[in-house]
Structure formats: C-alpha cells, structure tokens
Design a protein around this motif. Structure first.
Motif, PDB file in Angstrom:
ATOM      1  N   GLU A 183       1.580  -8.299  -8.884  1.00 51.80           N
ATOM      2  CA  GLU A 183       1.938  -9.011  -7.649  1.00 51.80           C
ATOM      3  C   GLU A 183       2.932 -10.125  -7.948  1.00 51.80           C
ATOM      4  N   ILE A 184       3.918  -9.829  -8.802  1.00 52.16           N
ATOM      5  CA  ILE A 184       4.860 -10.837  -9.247  1.00 52.16           C
ATOM      6  C   ILE A 184       5.738 -11.344  -8.106  1.00 52.16           C
ATOM      7  N   SER A 185       5.775 -10.615  -6.990  1.00 54.66           N
ATOM      8  CA  SER A 185       6.576 -11.061  -5.849  1.00 54.66           C
ATOM      9  C   SER A 185       5.929 -12.234  -5.128  1.00 54.66           C
ATOM     10  N   HIS A 186       4.633 -12.468  -5.359  1.00 49.57           N
ATOM     11  CA  HIS A 186       3.949 -13.587  -4.726  1.00 49.57           C
ATOM     12  C   HIS A 186       4.232 -14.880  -5.492  1.00 49.57           C
ATOM     13  N   VAL A 187       4.214 -15.995  -4.786  1.00 57.02           N
ATOM     14  CA  VAL A 187       4.586 -17.276  -5.371  1.00 57.02           C
ATOM     15  C   VAL A 187       3.663 -17.673  -6.520  1.00 57.02           C
ATOM     16  N   GLY A 188       2.349 -17.602  -6.296  1.00 56.03           N
ATOM     17  CA  GLY A 188       1.408 -18.044  -7.323  1.00 56.03           C
ATOM     18  C   GLY A 188       1.582 -17.318  -8.640  1.00 56.03           C
ATOM     19  N   PRO A 189       1.449 -15.976  -8.664  1.00 54.81           N
ATOM     20  CA  PRO A 189       1.611 -15.248  -9.923  1.00 54.81           C
ATOM     21  C   PRO A 189       2.952 -15.466 -10.602  1.00 54.81           C
ATOM     22  N   SER A 190       4.038 -15.534  -9.822  1.00 57.26           N
ATOM     23  CA  SER A 190       5.358 -15.692 -10.436  1.00 57.26           C
ATOM     24  C   SER A 190       5.498 -17.062 -11.087  1.00 57.26           C
ATOM     25  N   VAL A 198       4.985  -7.713 -18.623  1.00 52.32           N
ATOM     26  CA  VAL A 198       4.812  -6.376 -18.061  1.00 52.32           C
ATOM     27  C   VAL A 198       4.115  -6.528 -16.718  1.00 52.32           C
ATOM     28  N   SER A 199       4.780  -6.125 -15.641  1.00 51.78           N
ATOM     29  CA  SER A 199       4.197  -6.203 -14.303  1.00 51.78           C
ATOM     30  C   SER A 199       3.532  -4.869 -13.965  1.00 51.78           C
ATOM     31  N   LEU A 200       2.253  -4.923 -13.628  1.00 50.14           N
ATOM     32  CA  LEU A 200       1.471  -3.716 -13.364  1.00 50.14           C
ATOM     33  C   LEU A 200       1.298  -3.499 -11.867  1.00 50.14           C
ATOM     34  N   ASP A 201       1.073  -2.258 -11.496  1.00 48.85           N
ATOM     35  CA  ASP A 201       0.777  -1.899 -10.115  1.00 48.85           C
ATOM     36  C   ASP A 201      -0.744  -1.896  -9.950  1.00 48.85           C
ATOM     37  N   ALA A 202      -1.248  -2.925  -9.285  1.00 54.36           N
ATOM     38  CA  ALA A 202      -2.699  -3.065  -9.149  1.00 54.36           C
ATOM     39  C   ALA A 202      -3.321  -1.941  -8.336  1.00 54.36           C
ATOM     40  N   ARG A 203      -2.509  -1.202  -7.564  1.00 47.36           N
ATOM     41  CA  ARG A 203      -3.050  -0.148  -6.701  1.00 47.36           C
ATOM     42  C   ARG A 203      -3.117   1.200  -7.408  1.00 47.36           C
ATOM     43  N   ASN A 204      -2.623   1.265  -8.640  1.00 46.90           N
ATOM     44  CA  ASN A 204      -2.581   2.534  -9.371  1.00 46.90           C
ATOM     45  C   ASN A 204      -3.340   2.401 -10.687  1.00 46.90           C
ATOM     46  N   PRO A 205      -4.639   2.762 -10.713  1.00 47.68           N
ATOM     47  CA  PRO A 205      -5.432   2.613 -11.937  1.00 47.68           C
ATOM     48  C   PRO A 205      -4.832   3.340 -13.128  1.00 47.68           C
ATOM     49  N   ARG A 206      -4.228   4.501 -12.899  1.00 49.84           N
ATOM     50  CA  ARG A 206      -3.649   5.245 -14.014  1.00 49.84           C
ATOM     51  C   ARG A 206      -2.470   4.485 -14.617  1.00 49.84           C
ATOM     52  N   ALA A 207      -1.642   3.898 -13.757  1.00 50.87           N
ATOM     53  CA  ALA A 207      -0.509   3.121 -14.242  1.00 50.87           C
ATOM     54  C   ALA A 207      -0.984   1.912 -15.045  1.00 50.87           C
ATOM     55  N   ARG A 261       0.078 -29.240  -2.384  1.00 50.72           N
ATOM     56  CA  ARG A 261       0.895 -28.874  -3.545  1.00 50.72           C
ATOM     57  C   ARG A 261      -0.003 -28.442  -4.697  1.00 50.72           C
ATOM     58  N   ASN A 262       0.218 -27.208  -5.168  1.00 53.47           N
ATOM     59  CA  ASN A 262      -0.519 -26.672  -6.309  1.00 53.47           C
ATOM     60  C   ASN A 262       0.407 -26.595  -7.512  1.00 53.47           C
ATOM     61  N   ASP A 263      -0.085 -26.925  -8.693  1.00 49.75           N
ATOM     62  CA  ASP A 263       0.727 -26.851  -9.910  1.00 49.75           C
ATOM     63  C   ASP A 263       0.406 -25.550 -10.638  1.00 49.75           C
ATOM     64  N   PHE A 264       1.070 -24.463 -10.224  1.00 43.14           N
ATOM     65  CA  PHE A 264       0.829 -23.164 -10.845  1.00 43.14           C
ATOM     66  C   PHE A 264       1.339 -23.126 -12.287  1.00 43.14           C
ATOM     67  N   GLU A 265       2.441 -23.831 -12.561  1.00 42.15           N
ATOM     68  CA  GLU A 265       2.997 -23.806 -13.904  1.00 42.15           C
ATOM     69  C   GLU A 265       1.984 -24.313 -14.928  1.00 42.15           C
ATOM     70  N   SER A 266       1.210 -25.335 -14.557  1.00 43.24           N
ATOM     71  CA  SER A 266       0.193 -25.862 -15.476  1.00 43.24           C
ATOM     72  C   SER A 266      -0.883 -24.824 -15.762  1.00 43.24           C
ATOM     73  N   GLN A 267      -1.185 -23.988 -14.779  1.00 45.40           N
ATOM     74  CA  GLN A 267      -2.161 -22.920 -15.013  1.00 45.40           C
ATOM     75  C   GLN A 267      -1.643 -21.939 -16.058  1.00 45.40           C
ATOM     76  N   GLY A 268      -0.347 -21.602 -15.979  1.00 45.88           N
ATOM     77  CA  GLY A 268       0.239 -20.715 -16.974  1.00 45.88           C
ATOM     78  C   GLY A 268       0.240 -21.341 -18.354  1.00 45.88           C
ATOM     79  N   ARG A 269       0.564 -22.620 -18.422  1.00 47.28           N
ATOM     80  CA  ARG A 269       0.568 -23.319 -19.709  1.00 47.28           C
ATOM     81  C   ARG A 269      -0.835 -23.374 -20.308  1.00 47.28           C
TER      82      ARG A 269
END
Length: 350
Positions: A87-94, A114-123, A305-313
C-alpha cells in the motif's frame, strides 16, 4: 601546411570522473575528526547537534556514498536490508519507508524496497521467497493490514528480521500515543467550540491503525459525555470519504465530522458542500496525519500531525540491534500535534 596543436585546456573529450569523496574529505569539510564522521555513519547518537549538522552538510555537499562492497568484503557480511512493504500509495506507509530508508543510509546500509500486493497471497509468498535468496543483512517487514501481518509472522527468514506493525489497542494494554493524546486533543478542540454531536469516517477494518482510531474516537466521545451519531466507513482515499457522505440517503444530525485521515476528510468536505453544508459555518470537518496538502484544502484542514518518519527510523533501529547484536537505540518520537486551521469553527446555534 603545419599541423595545428591545441593546449590541454582547450582539448575536448571525455573527462575522468571525479574521485569519490572519503570520510577524510568529509571530516575536513566539516572541521571534525574522521572518527566523528565514522561514528555518525554508524548511527551513534552521542554527537552534539551542531557537529551533526556540519557533518550532514558536508556529506550532502560532497555527495559522499559509503563503499558498501568494500565494507562487506572486509567485514564478511552484507550491508543491504530488504524492506517489505505494501500500500505504498498511501501516505502513512510511504512516509514510514522514507524514514526507514534515511535511517538505514545514515547507519551505512542500503534499503532494498519491495512493494507487495496484499490482495494476492501467492504474490506475497513469491516475493518473500525471492528476497530471502539475496545476500541480505536483515529483513524489515512493514505491515499495516491483518493479511500482511499474518504473512510476515508465518514467513521463515534466513537472516535477522523485524516485523513492524501497529498493535491493536486494548482496554488493559498500553495504548498508542494517538489514542492517548492525539484523538482526545482533537475531540477537546471540537468540544471547546461547542460541538456535541459527532460523526466518524473510519478507515478499512483490516488495518490496525483504523481500528485504533475508531476505538479512540468512541472512547473519547463517551468520556466527554458527547454523542456519536454515526460511524461511516472508507478506504483511506478521498473518493471513499466523498461517497461515505454523498451516498447517504439522509445526512446525520451532527455538527462535527472526524475523518480517520486527511484524504477522506477532503472528500467528505466536497460531499457536504454539494449537500448544502458549509465548512466551517454549518459543520466542522477534521482529519488525521497532516499531509503536506492539508493546509491548502478549501478551507485549510484542522488535523493531527503524525510523525511517520520516526516510526520508520525506530523500526530500522530495532532491526539493526538484531543484526549487530546490540541494545536498540531509544529514539525520541514526537507526540501527535493538533494543527488548528479553518475547517473547524464554532458549532452553529440552533
């Protein structure tokens, strides 16, 4: 006819590439020792802020890039991290990925995303199989949905791994900062403006972040003696926020609308306008996240305001502690901050 010669300064042709900058070059430009630069690149936190700023500026100006191949040969281990996300198109994950990438780079690692398709278990299984075949120092799995969390938790990683997921808030467990501080501040703001009847536009039910925001909204409204008139549902997109309002047969009798993210708030404001409700004269609309565009909505959006970058760090720091077998660095994560703009105003008098 004599042969014409040109001076070296006027000769055209390919030029030799400039020699890559070393940590000694960076140290000289920053006015510090090369040991200080080395400590910075390894993520050491005990460096004075002014010194850290000079090192960062020198790194940028010289375009310094660590020689990871040489380092790997010398140490006998890889300096590449595989980052699995979706879901890299969403603000939080990106933005979480952006923070993770910066933290890895500062510590001398490269983040392979690597961006995965959450709707495709095989992928998902195929991607996990591919990435674990590479020479990696570790794997960072960034999960937002129940499906991705389940896939990561059952995967067999051959290297140190860390699954970063927002845990579900429970009544008896420590709640997230957004639940303890953020949502109460948002509701307090609206209650202080005289609002008593609320609507929440929730995100998708398979996201723990959506469930936590809904629980926090319901708990805070109840604790304040206010009334939740309705809970509508979207998928984080502005389109879903629009349809959550536009598709209703009848608008709820409420003066305050709290959307679980800013995009859904944007869609909701348009739908409310089309149905004859002016923001903020008739209704107040607020969001969560404070995306860069929020201050340019019409009207500008009140939000958290959420600090998503700090979550990644923080996620990278946890993984590096497992890779390097050290104590994880304790990072200071900014608290959610209420940003008041013009989309919220006094409740209309009846």
């Amino acid at each position: 006819m004599s042969e014409r010669t040109e001076s070296p300064e006027r000769m055209d042709g390919p030029t030799m590439p400039a020699k890559p900058a070393t940590i000694y070059d960076v140290a000289q430009a920053a006015g510090v020792s090369h040991q200080t630069v080395s400590r910075f690149l390894k993520g050491f936190q005990g460096i004075r802020p002014e010194t850290r700023e000079r090192v960062v500026q020198a790194l940028d100006e010289l375009g310094y890039r660590p020689n990871l191949t040489a380092r790997s040969l010398k140490s006998g281990r890889s300096h590449r991290i595989g980052a699995l996300t979706h879901e890299i198109s969403h603000v939080g994950p990106s933005r979480i990925v952006e923070g993770a990438s910066a933290a890895a780079r500062e510590a001398g690692y490269v983040l392979d995303i690597v961006s995965l398709d959450a709707r495709n278990p095989r992928a998902i299984e195929e991607s996990l199989g591919i990435i674990t075949q590479h020479d990696l120092a570790g794997v960072l799995a960034l999960a937002s949905t129940d499906e991705m969390t389940a896939a990561f938790e059952t995967a067999e990683f051959r290297v140190p791994a860390y699954v970063a997921v927002e845990a579900d808030d429970a009544v008896d467990d420590p709640r997230s900062r957004l639940s303890r501080i953020g949502l109460p501040a948002l509701v307090d703001h609206l209650a202080g403006l005289g609002h008593r009847r609320f609507v929440h536009i929730a995100g998708p039910a398979n996201w723990s972040a959506s469930r936590n925001r809904l629980r926090a909204y319901e708990a805070t409204v109840t604790e304040h003696g206010l009334q939740s008139v309705a809970v509508l549902h979207g998928d984080w997109s502005a389109r879903s926020g629009y349809h959550a309002i536009a598709d209703l047969a009848e608008l709820p009798d409420a003066t305050a609308f709290i959307a679980a993210n800013d995009q859904m708030a944007l869609g909701a404001m348009l739908a409310l306008k089309e149905r004859g409700r002016r923001t903020p004269d008739d209704v107040s609309v607020v969001g969560i996240d404070d995306i860069p565009e929020a201050e340019f909505f019409d009207p500008p959006l009140t939000t958290l305001r959420n600090d998503f970058e700090s979550q990644g760090r923080a996620a990278v720091a946890e993984l590096l502690s497992r890779i390097e077998r050290t104590e994880p660095r304790r990072l200071v994560t900014p608290l959610p901050q209420l940003i008041v703009r013009r989309s919220s105003g006094p409740a209309p008098t009846r």
